[in-house]
Enzyme design. Sequence first.
Site, PDB file in Angstrom:
ATOM      1  N   ASP A 164      49.321  37.552  47.548  1.00 20.84           N
ATOM      2  CA  ASP A 164      48.763  38.749  46.889  1.00 20.84           C
ATOM      3  C   ASP A 164      49.359  39.999  47.518  1.00 20.84           C
ATOM      4  O   ASP A 164      49.739  39.980  48.698  1.00 20.84           O
ATOM      5  CB  ASP A 164      47.252  38.863  47.130  1.00 20.84           C
ATOM      6  CG  ASP A 164      46.481  37.696  46.593  1.00 20.84           C
ATOM      7  OD1 ASP A 164      46.961  37.028  45.680  1.00 20.84           O
ATOM      8  OD2 ASP A 164      45.373  37.470  47.132  1.00 20.84           O
TER       9      ASP A 164
HETATM   10  N1  URA Z   1      44.919  33.044  49.013  1.00 25.14           N
HETATM   11  C1  URA Z   1      44.641  34.302  48.582  1.00 25.14           C
HETATM   12  O1  URA Z   1      43.511  34.603  48.236  1.00 25.14           O
HETATM   13  N2  URA Z   1      45.633  35.187  48.589  1.00 25.14           N
HETATM   14  C2  URA Z   1      46.885  34.929  48.981  1.00 25.14           C
HETATM   15  O2  URA Z   1      47.749  35.807  48.970  1.00 25.14           O
HETATM   16  C3  URA Z   1      47.168  33.620  49.417  1.00 25.14           C
HETATM   17  C4  URA Z   1      46.157  32.694  49.421  1.00 25.14           C
END
Ligand code: URA
Length: 239
Positions: free
Chosen positions: A114
């Site tokens: 993310d």
């Molecule tokens: N889980 C999440 O919530 N975000 C990420 O970027 C990776 C794993």
Amino acid sequence: VSTPLQKPIRLDRLLANCGVASRSEADVMLRRGRVRVGTEIIRTGATKVSAAEVLTVTVDQEPLDRPFGVSVLLHKPVGYACSHDASEAPTVDELLPELWLRRNPRPEWAGRLDRETSGLLLITDDHQLIHRVTSPRHHVEKFYEVTLGEPLVDLVSAQTMFESGSLPLDGDTKPCLPAQLLATSEPCRVDVVLREGRYHQVRKMIAAVGGHVEALHRTRFGEWELPGDLAPGNWVDTQ
Ligand code: URA
């Protein structure tokens, strides 16, 4: 092509792999005598070069960048999107050499993070490797450091739910595979180990046990580990 070439490769293809030129631009370069194999000027793109010769190829006297392929570990900073869409800037593309955006095949990340997550991203032009390590069948292990807004009210039952293989995910019909929720010496810091990679998975799993993720950082992805001395925004070649 992260592993040394098994078979000789056409020169025009090699130049396109390395981002020097498209295959048709490569032909013009070659005809103009800008490309050498060792000391010899080569003018035809169909000429094949062996793995040993690849290391001696130059364009305008400059050796090729990573002729056997790109495979690096990037420390993604918070705020950067795993996207090739410039309207989503800043993107991880901006942290990599511009030449790599023209490589063919193009280097891609294996398992996106993310925008608000930091940490380890494997970036490679070996698309078979990406497929292998991101395929849901292979259950590659990922390790996340999680900072919580508040300590979890009942850590032990949260751990049991993580391990149960029946933790529901918001917006998903299938429950999560068994995962680990590990305590650390700080009450607002836990570690999470997953063997799958769904959208916002760690954030949703923590929400499902009543917590809130303040910060998320990936330190391991399969066999790759984020080097402790690699600053955010920097990358290193994998071994
Ligand atoms: N889980 C999440 O919530 N975000 C990420 O970027 C990776 C794993």
